[in-house]
Structure formats: C-alpha cells, structure tokens
Design a protein around this motif. Structure first.
Motif, PDB file in Angstrom:
ATOM      1  N   PHE A 207       9.515   1.617 -11.442  1.00  0.00           N
ATOM      2  CA  PHE A 207       9.083   2.833 -12.118  1.00  0.00           C
ATOM      3  C   PHE A 207       7.557   2.920 -12.168  1.00  0.00           C
ATOM      4  O   PHE A 207       6.978   4.001 -11.990  1.00  0.00           O
ATOM      5  N   VAL A 208       6.896   1.795 -12.396  1.00  0.00           N
ATOM      6  CA  VAL A 208       5.429   1.772 -12.355  1.00  0.00           C
ATOM      7  C   VAL A 208       4.943   2.173 -10.964  1.00  0.00           C
ATOM      8  O   VAL A 208       3.995   2.965 -10.827  1.00  0.00           O
ATOM      9  N   LEU A 209       5.595   1.645  -9.935  1.00  0.00           N
ATOM     10  CA  LEU A 209       5.200   1.974  -8.567  1.00  0.00           C
ATOM     11  C   LEU A 209       5.326   3.469  -8.304  1.00  0.00           C
ATOM     12  O   LEU A 209       4.415   4.087  -7.745  1.00  0.00           O
ATOM     13  N   MET A 210       6.440   4.090  -8.696  1.00  0.00           N
ATOM     14  CA  MET A 210       6.619   5.514  -8.413  1.00  0.00           C
ATOM     15  C   MET A 210       5.786   6.386  -9.332  1.00  0.00           C
ATOM     16  O   MET A 210       5.508   7.539  -8.999  1.00  0.00           O
ATOM     17  N   SER A 211       5.335   5.852 -10.458  1.00  0.00           N
ATOM     18  CA  SER A 211       4.494   6.632 -11.367  1.00  0.00           C
ATOM     19  C   SER A 211       3.013   6.551 -11.007  1.00  0.00           C
ATOM     20  O   SER A 211       2.278   7.534 -11.139  1.00  0.00           O
ATOM     21  N   LEU A 212       2.569   5.388 -10.561  1.00  0.00           N
ATOM     22  CA  LEU A 212       1.150   5.162 -10.288  1.00  0.00           C
ATOM     23  C   LEU A 212       0.826   5.026  -8.809  1.00  0.00           C
ATOM     24  O   LEU A 212      -0.344   5.055  -8.429  1.00  0.00           O
ATOM     25  N   GLY A 213       1.847   4.895  -7.972  1.00  0.00           N
ATOM     26  CA  GLY A 213       1.623   4.631  -6.560  1.00  0.00           C
ATOM     27  C   GLY A 213       1.262   5.871  -5.760  1.00  0.00           C
ATOM     28  O   GLY A 213       1.595   6.991  -6.116  1.00  0.00           O
ATOM     29  N   ASP A 214       0.558   5.634  -4.657  1.00  0.00           N
ATOM     30  CA  ASP A 214       0.214   6.687  -3.700  1.00  0.00           C
ATOM     31  C   ASP A 214      -0.133   5.983  -2.384  1.00  0.00           C
ATOM     32  O   ASP A 214       0.305   4.854  -2.152  1.00  0.00           O
ATOM     33  N   ASP A 215      -0.917   6.626  -1.523  1.00  0.00           N
ATOM     34  CA  ASP A 215      -1.224   6.012  -0.235  1.00  0.00           C
ATOM     35  C   ASP A 215      -1.998   4.704  -0.375  1.00  0.00           C
ATOM     36  O   ASP A 215      -1.964   3.873   0.542  1.00  0.00           O
ATOM     37  N   ARG A 216      -2.667   4.488  -1.501  1.00  0.00           N
ATOM     38  CA  ARG A 216      -3.401   3.241  -1.689  1.00  0.00           C
ATOM     39  C   ARG A 216      -2.475   2.041  -1.770  1.00  0.00           C
ATOM     40  O   ARG A 216      -2.906   0.902  -1.522  1.00  0.00           O
ATOM     41  N   THR A 217      -1.210   2.258  -2.111  1.00  0.00           N
ATOM     42  CA  THR A 217      -0.268   1.144  -2.229  1.00  0.00           C
ATOM     43  C   THR A 217       0.320   0.733  -0.879  1.00  0.00           C
ATOM     44  O   THR A 217       0.938  -0.317  -0.777  1.00  0.00           O
ATOM     45  N   VAL A 218       0.162   1.574   0.138  1.00  0.00           N
ATOM     46  CA  VAL A 218       0.767   1.291   1.446  1.00  0.00           C
ATOM     47  C   VAL A 218      -0.166   0.377   2.239  1.00  0.00           C
ATOM     48  O   VAL A 218      -1.240   0.790   2.688  1.00  0.00           O
ATOM     49  N   THR A 219       0.255  -0.865   2.402  1.00  0.00           N
ATOM     50  CA  THR A 219      -0.536  -1.847   3.139  1.00  0.00           C
ATOM     51  C   THR A 219      -0.316  -1.704   4.636  1.00  0.00           C
ATOM     52  O   THR A 219      -1.274  -1.660   5.414  1.00  0.00           O
ATOM     53  N   GLN A 220       0.942  -1.634   5.048  1.00  0.00           N
ATOM     54  CA  GLN A 220       1.278  -1.498   6.467  1.00  0.00           C
ATOM     55  C   GLN A 220       2.557  -0.680   6.605  1.00  0.00           C
ATOM     56  O   GLN A 220       3.415  -0.702   5.729  1.00  0.00           O
ATOM     57  N   THR A 221       2.652   0.023   7.711  1.00  0.00           N
ATOM     58  CA  THR A 221       3.865   0.752   8.051  1.00  0.00           C
ATOM     59  C   THR A 221       4.305   0.330   9.443  1.00  0.00           C
ATOM     60  O   THR A 221       3.490   0.307  10.376  1.00  0.00           O
ATOM     61  N   PHE A 222       5.588  -0.003   9.580  1.00  0.00           N
ATOM     62  CA  PHE A 222       6.133  -0.499  10.836  1.00  0.00           C
ATOM     63  C   PHE A 222       7.149   0.489  11.402  1.00  0.00           C
ATOM     64  O   PHE A 222       7.975   1.035  10.669  1.00  0.00           O
ATOM     65  N   ILE A 223       7.092   0.697  12.697  1.00  0.00           N
ATOM     66  CA  ILE A 223       8.029   1.536  13.421  1.00  0.00           C
ATOM     67  C   ILE A 223       8.751   0.678  14.457  1.00  0.00           C
ATOM     68  O   ILE A 223       8.100   0.098  15.327  1.00  0.00           O
ATOM     69  N   MET A 224      10.060   0.590  14.333  1.00  0.00           N
ATOM     70  CA  MET A 224      10.867  -0.258  15.220  1.00  0.00           C
ATOM     71  C   MET A 224      10.264  -1.662  15.319  1.00  0.00           C
ATOM     72  O   MET A 224      10.186  -2.264  16.389  1.00  0.00           O
ATOM     73  N   GLY A 225       9.828  -2.170  14.175  1.00  0.00           N
ATOM     74  CA  GLY A 225       9.299  -3.531  14.109  1.00  0.00           C
ATOM     75  C   GLY A 225       7.885  -3.701  14.583  1.00  0.00           C
ATOM     76  O   GLY A 225       7.361  -4.824  14.575  1.00  0.00           O
ATOM     77  N   GLU A 226       7.214  -2.612  14.991  1.00  0.00           N
ATOM     78  CA  GLU A 226       5.827  -2.691  15.458  1.00  0.00           C
ATOM     79  C   GLU A 226       4.904  -1.994  14.462  1.00  0.00           C
ATOM     80  O   GLU A 226       5.209  -0.905  13.981  1.00  0.00           O
ATOM     81  N   LYS A 227       3.780  -2.624  14.173  1.00  0.00           N
ATOM     82  CA  LYS A 227       2.858  -2.090  13.176  1.00  0.00           C
ATOM     83  C   LYS A 227       2.240  -0.788  13.660  1.00  0.00           C
ATOM     84  O   LYS A 227       1.596  -0.740  14.695  1.00  0.00           O
ATOM     85  N   GLN A 228       2.435   0.273  12.881  1.00  0.00           N
ATOM     86  CA  GLN A 228       1.897   1.588  13.211  1.00  0.00           C
ATOM     87  C   GLN A 228       0.658   1.905  12.378  1.00  0.00           C
ATOM     88  O   GLN A 228      -0.206   2.660  12.808  1.00  0.00           O
ATOM     89  N   TYR A 229       0.611   1.333  11.177  1.00  0.00           N
ATOM     90  CA  TYR A 229      -0.511   1.614  10.273  1.00  0.00           C
ATOM     91  C   TYR A 229      -0.859   0.345   9.519  1.00  0.00           C
ATOM     92  O   TYR A 229       0.024  -0.401   9.074  1.00  0.00           O
ATOM     93  N   ASP A 230      -2.162   0.110   9.370  1.00  0.00           N
ATOM     94  CA  ASP A 230      -2.676  -1.019   8.595  1.00  0.00           C
ATOM     95  C   ASP A 230      -3.823  -0.506   7.737  1.00  0.00           C
ATOM     96  O   ASP A 230      -4.813   0.014   8.275  1.00  0.00           O
ATOM     97  N   SER A 231      -3.707  -0.619   6.435  1.00  0.00           N
ATOM     98  CA  SER A 231      -4.710  -0.035   5.542  1.00  0.00           C
ATOM     99  C   SER A 231      -6.078  -0.682   5.733  1.00  0.00           C
ATOM    100  O   SER A 231      -7.104   0.003   5.681  1.00  0.00           O
ATOM    101  N   HIS A 232      -6.107  -1.985   5.971  1.00  0.00           N
ATOM    102  CA  HIS A 232      -7.394  -2.664   6.155  1.00  0.00           C
ATOM    103  C   HIS A 232      -8.094  -2.146   7.410  1.00  0.00           C
ATOM    104  O   HIS A 232      -9.297  -1.833   7.379  1.00  0.00           O
ATOM    105  N   GLN A 233      -7.350  -2.023   8.500  1.00  0.00           N
ATOM    106  CA  GLN A 233      -7.942  -1.508   9.733  1.00  0.00           C
ATOM    107  C   GLN A 233      -8.375  -0.053   9.564  1.00  0.00           C
ATOM    108  O   GLN A 233      -9.410   0.354  10.087  1.00  0.00           O
ATOM    109  N   ALA A 234      -7.578   0.713   8.825  1.00  0.00           N
ATOM    110  CA  ALA A 234      -7.918   2.124   8.596  1.00  0.00           C
ATOM    111  C   ALA A 234      -9.212   2.241   7.799  1.00  0.00           C
ATOM    112  O   ALA A 234     -10.058   3.108   8.080  1.00  0.00           O
ATOM    113  N   HIS A 235      -9.399   1.372   6.813  1.00  0.00           N
ATOM    114  CA  HIS A 235     -10.617   1.407   6.011  1.00  0.00           C
ATOM    115  C   HIS A 235     -11.844   1.022   6.846  1.00  0.00           C
ATOM    116  O   HIS A 235     -12.915   1.641   6.719  1.00  0.00           O
TER     117      HIS A 235
END
Length: 445
Positions: free
Chosen positions: A410-438
């Motif tokens: 509940f805390v996550l859905m109340s306070l979370g946003d794109d800042r909480t997303v560290t990495q996103t994987f598509i078919m097991g391959e990294k599509q997004y990395d917050s550190h690299q994006a920054h």
C-alpha cells in the motif's frame, strides 16, 4: 544448462488469482528471498531462493538486488500514444477537451517523422514506469500505426494498437470514410497482427464519430479477423451518452450501439464504463467483454467515479488504464493510488493486493493474454519490473515502519512513481535501467 539461462534474486511478489474469487492469501505468491530463473525469454523457475537453487545446475548466473521487489510488468489497458504531447492540458471536460486539444495535436501524426519521435518517447516512458504491455490508440493516419508498431517491434514488446476510425463529428483533417478506414485497417492487420509479439485492435474512436456505415465495417473486420481486438470508449461522460442516444435513437443504450454492429466479444475492451445500466453490465459479462478502469483521467476530466465492485458483481473483466493524455501519469503505480481514492469517494475499499491484480494479471485477463503475461508463472513471457522500495527518503522511512507485506504494498502504490522503477525487463532482457537513464540525462543536459 544453456547459455541463455539466468536468474534474478530479490523479494518476489506476483498475483496468481483475483482476490474476489479466492482468499487474499491464495491470490498471490510472495518470496521474501526469492529467485526468478529465465531461459530463452520465458520463466523457467520461481520460488524461494534456497529451493530454486537446489533445482538448478551449479554455475547459474545470478543478479542480486538489495531492498528491491520483483513483480510482473504492469499492463495498461487503455492509453493514447498521440496524446503524449498534450498531457496536462488545462480546464475542459471530455467533448471540449477533444475539440480544443486532442484533435489539433493528432493532426501532427500525419508526419511519420513526428510520429516516430513521439512513439520513441512514449515507449521510453512506458519502460521507465515499468509498463511492459499496453493497448494503444493511434490516430486516423495509417502512418502513425506503422511507425508505432515498427518501434515496438525493435524493442520486442507485446503491444496492441490500431488506427483510429472517424468519419463524422470530427475535423475534416482527421476523418476517413467507411471504405478507406476498412481498407487501411485491413492492410495494417495483415502487416502487423501476430507479427512477433504485436497484435492489432480495430479502433473506432467512439460511437459519435462513426456513422452506422462505418460501425458496420468495423463489425465486418471483426468477422473476418476474429482474433483481433476491438478498442473504443464507452459511457465516460454524461453529455457524451446523451449525444450517442441522439445520434442513434433506435438503440436502447450506448452499449447497444456497439452490440448492434457485432462489436462485443472476448477481445473487446471498452475504456471507462462509468455510467452503465445493469442491462449493459450484464451484456458486457455475457459477451466476455472488458472494461478499462482509468481513474486519473476520470478525475481529471470530471467524468465520474467508477464503481469497481458493481462491475465485478456482474462478472465483467476489468483492467487498469492510464488513459494518457487525459490521464495525468504514465505510472501504473500512481494510477493505482488514484483508483484507491475513487473507491474511497464511494465508501468502497480497494485492497492493495487487488490493485496489484488489476495492474498485472487482471489486465492480462482483460486483454485475453493471461496465458502469456500477467504474472511470473513458469512458462510465461518474462516481462518483469524491479522496484526500489527505498527509492525516496520518505519511502525508506515509511517502509521501515511497515509491518506486513500488505502495508508495504500500500505504501508503494501510494508513494511510488517512476522513481521506484529500477529496471524493466522484456522477455528476460533489460529494456530500462534507471541508473543508465540518469547518466544519459546528465550527459544531455
């Protein structure tokens, strides 16, 4: 062990059933120290780390995450990619908002170069918010859909999209005809539907912008291609409903307009459905059609409050939608937060585990894709997101006081946003990395 097999170690949470059908405890699986094993883009194993390691060969490559949560990628069941550039446009309700903001912006998508620019930004935004599948409106221009699918294909995404159909009550520069809309849709279906992970949705904007002749053509397309989607709007705004009944006086209701032309089936997704009669709810259920619940746009445009328990009492499938650009965020987490508030305003409760279900497995069921996506069961496509539970100082402070999984969620859905997303994987391959994006953002600036 093949070279493609790899594992990810973190806390793991995913939905396995609708909480309304089972006990809360039976609606999810949670492993505080979990291991997710991926092979050739699919989930090969999942469970408590100690148990999964015992089942796996030695030497398995493992990525370890501290204070992170892995869950299935979020599913957005209604969003407009051409409205990315007009998100947060001030001061109108639905019909005026379309006239003053939406239509002028969509004209720009006749230019494939501009469409590609927005498609890239749009898909980047989805990835940075942990959304791995979406049901997407294009514009009336065939080019806008070709560009979108081309970019989605490069990223190996499971996306559903379609060309908008409008042959009346819209600016001349955005209208087609029943025949041209049919021909263009047919061409796009043949080119893209079922190619890699892409699927097509026949997309009349909503009943007021299509003549009976065009709606009949939509029905013909669904007959010819029974496994494509139908994606449109339904009962979002009371003035809109009045308009529909004026335009189709022979029909019993807004939904009956679509029903009359054969547009209700298991892959029909109707956005909003706020102001529905009992008969309409029952008909949606009887035809196995789905509703996309879009709380941020419903609040932003003052459209009304969606009664989730009522729709579900009729057995209607419901998924979560951001509805960008009337929706004010690409974040499904923020959408979950607004969904909770919409239910609160009606003295209803939305449990955090139910929210997680709607954002993942519920969305997959609404899209008739729960055999492929929606959770992390063995054999499913490995689309998942790594979430930082300590992404902000406030979240870290609050999470350290949370005593239960439900409270943390509940805390996550109340306070979370794109800042909480560290990495996103598509078919097991990294599509997004917050550190690299920054780092990239710093270089650009």
């Amino acid at each position: 062990m093949t070279a493609q097999r790899k594992a990810f170690r973190a806390s793991i949470l995913h939905s396995i059933a609708d909480p309304k059908d089972v006990s809360l405890e039976d609606s999810y699986q949670y492993y505080e120290d979990g291991l997710l094993v991926i092979e050739n883009g699919l989930v090969q194993d999942i469970g408590a780390a100690k148990e999964v390691f015992a089942r796996q060969p030695k030497g398995l490559p493992v990525t370890v995450y501290k204070d992170k949560l892995i869950t299935a990628g979020f599913i957005d069941t209604h969003i407009h990619y051409p409205q990315t550039g007009m998100i947060a446009s001030y001061g109108e309700q639905l019909l005026d908002w379309l006239e003053n903001y939406t239509f002028p912006e969509e004209l720009r998508f006749k230019n494939p170069t501009y469409a590609l620019q927005v498609a890239k930004l749009f898909l980047d935004e989805l990835a940075s918010n942990g959304t791995t599948t979406a049901l997407v409106f294009g514009t009336v221009h065939k080019e806008s859909v070709d560009v979108f699918f081309s970019e989605a294909e490069k990223r190996n995404l499971r996306m559903i999209a379609g060309k908008v159909l409008m042959d009346r009550n819209a600016p001349d520069y955005l209208t087609d005809t029943p025949q041209s809309g049919y021909s263009a849709s047919k061409e796009l279906i043949e080119r893209w539907h079922g190619k890699d992970r892409l699927l097509y949705a026949v997309t009349p904007r909503f009943a007021p912008t299509s003549t009976p002749e065009q709606l009949a053509m939509v029905g013909k397309l669904l007959e010819e291609y029974p496994d494509v989607y139908l994606h449109t709007h339904l009962s979002e705004n009371k003035k809109e409903i009045e308009w529909v009944l004026d335009l189709f006086p022979e029909r019993a209701s807004y939904l009956d307009v679509y029903d009359h032309y054969g547009l209700l089936h298991k892959r029909s997704v109707f956005a909003h459905g706020i102001h529905l009669s009992d008969c309409e709810c029952q008909r949606l259920s009887d035809t196995n059609s789905s509703i996309a619940f879009c709380p941020t746009s419903n609040l932003f445009l003052g459209s009304g409050l969606f009664n989730l328990p009522r729709l579900e009492s009729f057995g209607v499938k419901v998924g979560m939608g951001t509805d960008v650009g009337a929706g004010t965020s690409f974040s499904i987490l923020q959408t979950m937060s607004e969904a909770y508030k919409v239910q609160q305003l009606q003295q209803l409760k939305l449990h955090p585990l139910k929210s997680l279900y709607l954002a993942t497995l519920g969305g997959a069921k609404a899209l008739d894709l729960d055999d492929k996506i929606g959770n992390l069961e063995v054999g499913k496509e490995a689309d998942f997101v790594v979430i930082d539970l300590h992404a902000t100082q406030l979240m870290r402070f609050r999470m350290n006081q949370a005593r239960t999984l439900e409270e943390k969620l509940f805390v996550l859905m109340s306070l979370g946003d794109d800042r909480t997303v560290t990495q996103t994987f598509i078919m097991g391959e990294k599509q997004y990395d917050s550190h690299q994006a920054h780092l990239k953002a710093q270089l650009v600036s």
